[in-house]
Write a protein that holds these residues in place. Structure first.
Motif, PDB file in Angstrom:
ATOM      1  N   UNK A  16       0.836  -1.201   0.000  1.00 13.17           N
ATOM      2  CA  UNK A  16       0.000   0.000   0.000  1.00 13.17           C
ATOM      3  C   UNK A  16       0.872   1.252   0.000  1.00 13.17           C
ATOM      4  N   UNK A  17       1.934   1.207   0.813  1.00  8.64           N
ATOM      5  CA  UNK A  17       2.852   2.347   0.904  1.00  8.64           C
ATOM      6  C   UNK A  17       3.544   2.610  -0.425  1.00  8.64           C
ATOM      7  N   UNK A  18       3.891   1.560  -1.142  1.00  7.37           N
ATOM      8  CA  UNK A  18       4.566   1.716  -2.437  1.00  7.37           C
ATOM      9  C   UNK A  18       3.701   2.471  -3.443  1.00  7.37           C
ATOM     10  N   UNK A  19       2.385   2.320  -3.312  1.00  2.00           N
ATOM     11  CA  UNK A  19       1.463   2.991  -4.235  1.00  2.00           C
ATOM     12  C   UNK A  19       0.926   4.312  -3.664  1.00  2.00           C
ATOM     13  N   UNK A  20       1.442   4.695  -2.484  1.00  2.00           N
ATOM     14  CA  UNK A  20       1.054   5.959  -1.841  1.00  2.00           C
ATOM     15  C   UNK A  20      -0.448   6.008  -1.524  1.00  2.00           C
ATOM     16  N   UNK A  21      -0.974   4.855  -1.110  1.00  7.98           N
ATOM     17  CA  UNK A  21      -2.358   4.786  -0.662  1.00  7.98           C
ATOM     18  C   UNK A  21      -2.399   4.673   0.852  1.00  7.98           C
ATOM     19  N   UNK A  22      -3.611   4.696   1.405  1.00 14.06           N
ATOM     20  CA  UNK A  22      -3.808   4.424   2.830  1.00 14.06           C
ATOM     21  C   UNK A  22      -4.553   3.104   2.967  1.00 14.06           C
ATOM     22  N   UNK A  23      -4.395   2.401   4.085  1.00 18.33           N
ATOM     23  CA  UNK A  23      -5.152   1.154   4.285  1.00 18.33           C
ATOM     24  C   UNK A  23      -6.653   1.368   4.170  1.00 18.33           C
ATOM     25  N   UNK A  24      -7.152   2.503   4.685  1.00 15.70           N
ATOM     26  CA  UNK A  24      -8.593   2.769   4.622  1.00 15.70           C
ATOM     27  C   UNK A  24      -9.065   2.872   3.179  1.00 15.70           C
ATOM     28  N   UNK A  25      -8.264   3.503   2.315  1.00 15.92           N
ATOM     29  CA  UNK A  25      -8.640   3.644   0.909  1.00 15.92           C
ATOM     30  C   UNK A  25      -8.701   2.285   0.225  1.00 15.92           C
ATOM     31  N   UNK A  26      -7.747   1.408   0.545  1.00 14.20           N
ATOM     32  CA  UNK A  26      -7.725   0.074  -0.059  1.00 14.20           C
ATOM     33  C   UNK A  26      -8.936  -0.744   0.384  1.00 14.20           C
ATOM     34  N   UNK A  27      -9.228  -0.703   1.680  1.00 11.38           N
ATOM     35  CA  UNK A  27     -10.366  -1.458   2.200  1.00 11.38           C
ATOM     36  C   UNK A  27     -11.672  -0.944   1.594  1.00 11.38           C
ATOM     37  N   UNK A  28     -11.803   0.389   1.481  1.00 10.00           N
ATOM     38  CA  UNK A  28     -13.011   0.971   0.882  1.00 10.00           C
ATOM     39  C   UNK A  28     -13.156   0.549  -0.578  1.00 10.00           C
ATOM     40  N   UNK A  29     -12.038   0.503  -1.292  1.00 13.68           N
ATOM     41  CA  UNK A  29     -12.074   0.090  -2.694  1.00 13.68           C
ATOM     42  C   UNK A  29     -12.497  -1.368  -2.828  1.00 13.68           C
ATOM     43  N   UNK A  30     -11.961  -2.223  -1.974  1.00 15.71           N
ATOM     44  CA  UNK A  30     -12.350  -3.644  -1.989  1.00 15.71           C
ATOM     45  C   UNK A  30     -13.850  -3.779  -1.719  1.00 15.71           C
ATOM     46  N   UNK A  31     -14.330  -3.001  -0.754  1.00 17.11           N
ATOM     47  CA  UNK A  31     -15.753  -3.036  -0.418  1.00 17.11           C
ATOM     48  C   UNK A  31     -16.608  -2.618  -1.614  1.00 17.11           C
ATOM     49  N   UNK A  32     -16.203  -1.528  -2.278  1.00 17.80           N
ATOM     50  CA  UNK A  32     -16.964  -1.045  -3.435  1.00 17.80           C
ATOM     51  C   UNK A  32     -16.912  -2.035  -4.590  1.00 17.80           C
ATOM     52  N   UNK A  33     -15.747  -2.641  -4.811  1.00 11.74           N
ATOM     53  CA  UNK A  33     -15.613  -3.622  -5.885  1.00 11.74           C
ATOM     54  C   UNK A  33     -16.508  -4.839  -5.622  1.00 11.74           C
ATOM     55  N   UNK A  34     -16.594  -5.222  -4.371  1.00 10.89           N
ATOM     56  CA  UNK A  34     -17.445  -6.364  -4.004  1.00 10.89           C
ATOM     57  C   UNK A  34     -18.911  -6.037  -4.259  1.00 10.89           C
ATOM     58  N   UNK A  35     -19.341  -4.835  -3.851  1.00 11.29           N
ATOM     59  CA  UNK A  35     -20.719  -4.427  -4.109  1.00 11.29           C
ATOM     60  C   UNK A  35     -21.006  -4.380  -5.605  1.00 11.29           C
ATOM     61  N   UNK A  36     -20.030  -3.888  -6.367  1.00 13.72           N
ATOM     62  CA  UNK A  36     -20.223  -3.751  -7.817  1.00 13.72           C
ATOM     63  C   UNK A  36     -20.469  -5.110  -8.483  1.00 13.72           C
ATOM     64  N   UNK A  37     -19.844  -6.158  -7.957  1.00 11.70           N
ATOM     65  CA  UNK A  37     -20.016  -7.494  -8.552  1.00 11.70           C
ATOM     66  C   UNK A  37     -21.455  -7.976  -8.456  1.00 11.70           C
ATOM     67  N   UNK A  38     -22.151  -7.528  -7.398  1.00  9.69           N
ATOM     68  CA  UNK A  38     -23.513  -7.983  -7.181  1.00  9.69           C
ATOM     69  C   UNK A  38     -24.550  -6.949  -7.611  1.00  9.69           C
ATOM     70  N   UNK A  39     -24.077  -5.812  -8.130  1.00 12.65           N
ATOM     71  CA  UNK A  39     -24.987  -4.734  -8.492  1.00 12.65           C
ATOM     72  C   UNK A  39     -25.627  -4.977  -9.854  1.00 12.65           C
ATOM     73  N   UNK A  40     -26.879  -4.550  -9.981  1.00  8.43           N
ATOM     74  CA  UNK A  40     -27.584  -4.610 -11.261  1.00  8.43           C
ATOM     75  C   UNK A  40     -27.357  -3.347 -12.070  1.00  8.43           C
ATOM     76  N   UNK A  41     -26.594  -2.394 -11.500  1.00 13.58           N
ATOM     77  CA  UNK A  41     -26.307  -1.148 -12.200  1.00 13.58           C
ATOM     78  C   UNK A  41     -25.053  -1.287 -13.045  1.00 13.58           C
ATOM     79  N   UNK A  42     -25.108  -1.081 -14.341  1.00  9.50           N
ATOM     80  CA  UNK A  42     -23.909  -1.210 -15.184  1.00  9.50           C
ATOM     81  C   UNK A  42     -22.936  -0.063 -14.947  1.00  9.50           C
TER      82      UNK A  42
END
Length: 320
Positions: free
Chosen positions: A291-317
């Protein structure tokens, strides 16, 4: 007659809340106490208390007004979420944790908790009926209750009792410590509080302070209180951020449309349970380094994983 003189701010708060629950609203106006009652008349006993404790009550109103600050956006969300009219509402944001401790000195622990309460005004926070935060100056000594812990069932019963406790935002305190004592040297410390007074990081800091003091370590308390910090905090940055996101949201995809089993409005008696997944120390180190190598924060990574997971089950394209 002196029995009607209040010992601290919480005694007055409790008295005023009892009156409010009975349809009686009390407030100060200059050097006078005003009231509004559904029955128009106050009981003689209530009038006697108001007369005898007039100075104390007026000082209390002045103290509340002096210490008042607006709720933060997330605190406001917690208040709204606790109302019954909100979908998936009628529930509070609550934190609960247990510690198993050997040879626990409850009296010393209690002293350290009270020291931290005196140093941390967030632990003396209440929410006014006008929807603002205020801080009590004078609260009673906090006593840690102790119960007999004979077996795992007693511990489980206490866990069920405290893990989903709901606090009243207009009363103090909005936290709770209690200890289960076994026949041996082992004790269980139960801690819970409403998240309106502490976020996760603040909770960790608070508990670290208490345990550090308990074990005789030096603790440096912040020189500025939460109340004063919020007052010193400039609004310019907040306004700039608000304008930025107002423009950003115009180009954002719609929120995920998920296939729920029932409508939110049909869900009653909401109850949440915690699901945990632990990384090993080595896994955590590797993740943080990446995470540090990409200049992100742990919170940003976790939030992104959460959003990506929701997107997989979303009916919204277009969410991926």
């Amino acid at each position: 007659m002196s029995k009607y003189i209040f010992n601290n701010d919480t005694d007055i708060l409790e008295f005023l809340e009892q009156l409010r629950e009975n349809g009686i609203q009390i407030w100060g106006e200059g050097e006078k106490i005003r009231y509004r009652s559904k029955n128009r008349q106050l009981a003689p006993e209530t009038l006697r208390i108001l007369k005898m404790a007039k100075g104390q009550i007026l000082d209390f109103f002045r103290m509340i007004e002096k210490n008042v600050i607006p709720l933060t956006s997330i605190q406001t969300a917690y208040v709204v979420g606790q109302t019954a009219g909100c979908e998936l509402g009628n529930i509070n944001a609550h934190y609960y944790i247990e510690y198993t401790i050997e040879s626990l000195d409850v009296e010393r622990l209690e002293q350290m908790i009270n020291l931290v309460i005196s140093k941390n005004d967030a632990l003396r926070l209440i929410v006014t009926h006008e929807g603002k935060a205020s801080f009590l100056d004078n609260v009673p000594y906090y006593s840690v209750p102790v119960y007999s812990l004979y077996d795992g069932n007693d511990r489980e019963q206490k866990r069920l009792e405290r893990s989903h406790h709901r606090y009243n935002y207009y009363k103090w305190p909005m936290f709770h410590f209690c200890v289960g004592k076994t026949s041996g040297k082992t004790s269980v410390l139960h801690v819970d509080f409403d998240c309106i007074i502490l976020d996760a990081w603040s909770a960790k800091l608070l508990l670290n302070e208490i345990f550090s003091l308990y074990y005789g370590k030096d603790v440096k308390f912040p020189r500025i209180s939460f109340m004063n910090y919020m007052r010193l905090k400039t609004d310019k940055g907040d306004l700039e951020a608000e304008e930025y996101w107002k423009e950003k949201v115009k180009n954002m995809p719609s929120f995920p449309k998920l296939n729920y089993q029932k409508k939110f409005a049909e869900v009653q008696n909401v109850r949440f349970d915690r699901i945990e997944c632990d990384f090993s120390f080595i896994e955590t180190q590797r993740l943080y380094q990446k995470i540090k190598n990409y200049h992100f924060t742990p919170a940003a990574v976790i939030s992104t994983i959460f959003m990506k997971t929701l997107a997989q089950y979303s009916e919204t394209p277009g969410l991926m």
